[in-house]
Design a protein around this motif. Sequence first.
Motif, mmCIF file in Angstrom:
data_model
loop_
_atom_site.group_PDB
_atom_site.id
_atom_site.type_symbol
_atom_site.label_atom_id
_atom_site.label_comp_id
_atom_site.label_asym_id
_atom_site.label_seq_id
_atom_site.Cartn_x
_atom_site.Cartn_y
_atom_site.Cartn_z
ATOM 1 N N LEU A 192 -3.944 3.647 -6.976
ATOM 2 C CA LEU A 192 -3.759 1.982 -6.861
ATOM 3 C C LEU A 192 -3.220 1.677 -5.554
ATOM 4 O O LEU A 192 -3.743 0.672 -4.858
ATOM 5 C CB LEU A 192 -2.847 1.554 -8.018
ATOM 6 C CG LEU A 192 -3.440 1.562 -9.225
ATOM 7 C CD1 LEU A 192 -2.160 1.177 -10.246
ATOM 8 C CD2 LEU A 192 -4.473 0.754 -9.577
ATOM 9 N N CYS A 193 -2.324 2.688 -4.877
ATOM 10 C CA CYS A 193 -1.942 2.180 -3.573
ATOM 11 C C CYS A 193 -2.906 2.536 -2.541
ATOM 12 O O CYS A 193 -3.169 1.637 -1.688
ATOM 13 C CB CYS A 193 -0.737 3.282 -3.265
ATOM 14 S SG CYS A 193 0.758 3.029 -4.326
ATOM 15 N N ARG A 194 -3.822 3.424 -2.778
ATOM 16 C CA ARG A 194 -4.624 3.828 -1.704
ATOM 17 C C ARG A 194 -5.916 2.804 -1.723
ATOM 18 O O ARG A 194 -6.524 2.454 -0.692
ATOM 19 C CB ARG A 194 -5.177 5.272 -1.657
ATOM 20 C CG ARG A 194 -4.325 6.487 -1.412
ATOM 21 C CD ARG A 194 -4.887 7.727 -1.358
ATOM 22 N NE ARG A 194 -5.134 8.022 -2.568
ATOM 23 C CZ ARG A 194 -4.419 8.831 -3.704
ATOM 24 N NH1 ARG A 194 -3.269 9.233 -3.049
ATOM 25 N NH2 ARG A 194 -4.833 9.213 -4.682
ATOM 26 N N GLU A 195 -6.448 2.655 -2.759
ATOM 27 C CA GLU A 195 -7.417 1.817 -3.065
ATOM 28 C C GLU A 195 -7.513 0.266 -3.139
ATOM 29 O O GLU A 195 -8.331 -0.540 -2.712
ATOM 30 C CB GLU A 195 -8.273 2.246 -4.381
ATOM 31 C CG GLU A 195 -8.761 3.665 -4.402
ATOM 32 C CD GLU A 195 -9.142 4.260 -5.739
ATOM 33 O OE1 GLU A 195 -9.525 3.663 -6.562
ATOM 34 O OE2 GLU A 195 -9.260 5.560 -5.693
ATOM 35 N N ARG A 196 -6.185 -0.208 -3.622
ATOM 36 C CA ARG A 196 -5.941 -1.571 -3.728
ATOM 37 C C ARG A 196 -5.100 -2.031 -2.925
ATOM 38 O O ARG A 196 -4.747 -3.314 -2.814
ATOM 39 C CB ARG A 196 -5.838 -1.781 -5.320
ATOM 40 C CG ARG A 196 -7.157 -1.487 -6.115
ATOM 41 C CD ARG A 196 -6.873 -1.583 -7.713
ATOM 42 N NE ARG A 196 -6.614 -3.101 -8.133
ATOM 43 C CZ ARG A 196 -6.438 -3.470 -9.297
ATOM 44 N NH1 ARG A 196 -6.525 -2.450 -10.416
ATOM 45 N NH2 ARG A 196 -6.141 -4.802 -9.526
ATOM 46 N N GLY A 197 -4.324 -1.390 -2.201
ATOM 47 C CA GLY A 197 -3.226 -1.976 -1.466
ATOM 48 C C GLY A 197 -1.965 -2.259 -1.917
ATOM 49 O O GLY A 197 -0.952 -3.120 -1.620
ATOM 50 N N ILE A 198 -1.810 -1.934 -3.509
ATOM 51 C CA ILE A 198 -0.670 -2.357 -4.267
ATOM 52 C C ILE A 198 0.527 -1.545 -3.709
ATOM 53 O O ILE A 198 0.688 -0.446 -3.292
ATOM 54 C CB ILE A 198 -0.686 -1.885 -5.597
ATOM 55 C CG1 ILE A 198 -2.150 -2.859 -6.214
ATOM 56 C CG2 ILE A 198 0.314 -2.239 -6.446
ATOM 57 C CD1 ILE A 198 -2.403 -2.589 -7.671
ATOM 58 N N ALA A 199 1.792 -1.905 -3.534
ATOM 59 C CA ALA A 199 3.115 -1.653 -3.438
ATOM 60 C C ALA A 199 3.713 -1.205 -4.547
ATOM 61 O O ALA A 199 3.686 -1.687 -5.602
ATOM 62 C CB ALA A 199 3.906 -2.625 -2.430
ATOM 63 N N VAL A 200 4.254 0.111 -4.448
ATOM 64 C CA VAL A 200 4.663 0.707 -5.819
ATOM 65 C C VAL A 200 6.108 1.076 -5.498
ATOM 66 O O VAL A 200 6.371 1.868 -4.493
ATOM 67 C CB VAL A 200 3.806 1.841 -6.194
ATOM 68 C CG1 VAL A 200 4.795 2.748 -7.378
ATOM 69 C CG2 VAL A 200 2.398 1.573 -6.719
ATOM 70 N N GLY A 223 0.640 -1.369 -0.153
ATOM 71 C CA GLY A 223 0.055 0.072 0.015
ATOM 72 C C GLY A 223 0.905 1.101 -0.096
ATOM 73 O O GLY A 223 0.164 2.319 -0.048
ATOM 74 N N SER A 224 2.112 1.190 0.005
ATOM 75 C CA SER A 224 3.006 2.347 -0.063
ATOM 76 C C SER A 224 3.549 2.850 -1.348
ATOM 77 O O SER A 224 3.744 2.013 -2.288
ATOM 78 C CB SER A 224 4.151 2.176 1.027
ATOM 79 O OG SER A 224 5.051 1.205 0.290
ATOM 80 N N PHE A 225 3.534 3.884 -1.562
ATOM 81 C CA PHE A 225 4.248 4.513 -2.856
ATOM 82 C C PHE A 225 5.521 5.091 -2.414
ATOM 83 O O PHE A 225 5.924 6.068 -1.741
ATOM 84 C CB PHE A 225 3.358 5.733 -3.293
ATOM 85 C CG PHE A 225 3.873 6.380 -4.514
ATOM 86 C CD1 PHE A 225 3.384 6.184 -5.991
ATOM 87 C CD2 PHE A 225 5.167 7.300 -4.694
ATOM 88 C CE1 PHE A 225 3.732 6.606 -6.974
ATOM 89 C CE2 PHE A 225 5.522 7.569 -5.886
ATOM 90 C CZ PHE A 225 4.915 7.415 -7.184
ATOM 91 N N THR A 226 6.671 4.362 -2.796
ATOM 92 C CA THR A 226 8.010 4.617 -2.535
ATOM 93 C C THR A 226 8.718 4.898 -3.915
ATOM 94 O O THR A 226 8.844 4.267 -4.831
ATOM 95 C CB THR A 226 8.633 3.159 -2.137
ATOM 96 O OG1 THR A 226 8.066 3.019 -0.588
ATOM 97 C CG2 THR A 226 10.167 3.738 -1.735
ATOM 98 N N ALA A 227 9.271 6.219 -3.853
ATOM 99 C CA ALA A 227 9.610 6.715 -4.938
ATOM 100 C C ALA A 227 11.380 6.644 -4.806
ATOM 101 O O ALA A 227 11.979 6.918 -3.743
ATOM 102 C CB ALA A 227 9.686 8.425 -5.004
ATOM 103 N N LEU A 228 11.988 6.120 -5.847
ATOM 104 C CA LEU A 228 13.540 5.786 -5.951
ATOM 105 C C LEU A 228 13.997 7.288 -6.639
ATOM 106 O O LEU A 228 13.954 7.177 -7.903
ATOM 107 C CB LEU A 228 13.872 4.637 -6.537
ATOM 108 C CG LEU A 228 15.173 4.273 -6.809
ATOM 109 C CD1 LEU A 228 15.813 3.921 -5.478
ATOM 110 C CD2 LEU A 228 15.432 2.708 -7.723
ATOM 111 N N LEU A 229 14.621 7.993 -5.869
ATOM 112 C CA LEU A 229 14.824 9.229 -6.549
ATOM 113 C C LEU A 229 16.551 9.446 -6.832
ATOM 114 O O LEU A 229 17.157 9.254 -5.811
ATOM 115 C CB LEU A 229 14.407 10.313 -5.664
ATOM 116 C CG LEU A 229 14.740 11.975 -5.940
ATOM 117 C CD1 LEU A 229 14.156 12.326 -7.461
ATOM 118 C CD2 LEU A 229 14.576 12.738 -4.879
ATOM 119 N N GLY A 230 16.753 9.710 -8.015
ATOM 120 C CA GLY A 230 18.299 10.011 -8.034
ATOM 121 C C GLY A 230 18.529 10.635 -9.472
ATOM 122 O O GLY A 230 17.561 10.477 -10.452
#
Length: 246
Positions: free
Chosen positions: A183-191, A32-39
Motif C-alpha cells: 500500500l505504501c509503495r503502490e498507493r502512497g499511503i503513509a503508515v 508513502g513511508s512505512f514507519t514502525a513504532l518499535l517498543g
Amino acid sequence: MTAPALSVESLSYGYGRGAFALQDVSLAVEAGSFTALLGPNGAGKTTLFALITRLFESTSGTIRIGGVDLRAEPTRALARMGVVFQQPTLDLDLTVRQNLLYFAALHGLPRRTAQARALEALERMGMAERIDETVRRLNGGHRRRVELARALLHEPALLVLDEPTVGLDVPARRAIVEHVHDLCRERGIAVLWATHLIDEIGPDDRVVVIHRGRIRAAGPVGDVNRDAGAETLTDSFNRLIAKEAA
C-alpha cells in the motif's frame, strides 16, 4: 512544502500522580513511508495511538494529520486517517459486506461507491469470495484483513495500526505486513505501524524506538543501526533499551 501525513510535536500524557505514559514525544510520518513504532510492551505505543485517534486527549503538545490540527479540527483531521486497533472491532454476527458497508455509511460514502471499494479492497487481499460470510466464520488472519479493508474504504492518506498481527500465526502475519508495505509503495499511503516484533520491520523502513514513554531513536533503519553502532536492528534495539536501563 507538503505537510507530513502525521506530525506529533512535544506530546506528553500522564495518568495522574506524576506517572507519565509519554514524555515530550515528537515524530513525523511522510507520505508513502512505512514507519514502525518499535517498543516493548508498556513502552507507550498504545497510549500514543489512543491520542492520535482521539480516544484520549492531551493538553500538552500537538498532533497534526495532513497538516490539520487534531485538537482544533478533529472531524477534518480524523477523516484523513484509517485505523486498525489492537483489539478486534468487527461485529461477528454481521457479514463481511455488512461490516464494511456500515463503516462506509458512517463516512458518508454513497452505497455504490462503498460497494465498489469494498470489493476492490477484498480482492487485493484474496478475500472477495468471503464477502457474504459472517465474520464469526473467519479465522483471525482473515478478520484482520477485513479490518484493514474497512480502514481503507474512505481512502485515507494515513493508516495507523496498533500491533495488528498480535495472536496471528507466522504466515498470516507475513501476509499482512507485505500487503501494508505494498500500500505504501503502490498507493502512497503513509503508515504508522506499532509493534514489538522486529521481524515485521524491513531494511528500507523508518523506525521510531520508544521506551518508557520517550523516543530513543528515529530514522531509517540503516541510520538507527549506524548511530547505535550495531549491524542489525535487533542489536540496536537491545543497546538502546540497555542504555536506558543503565
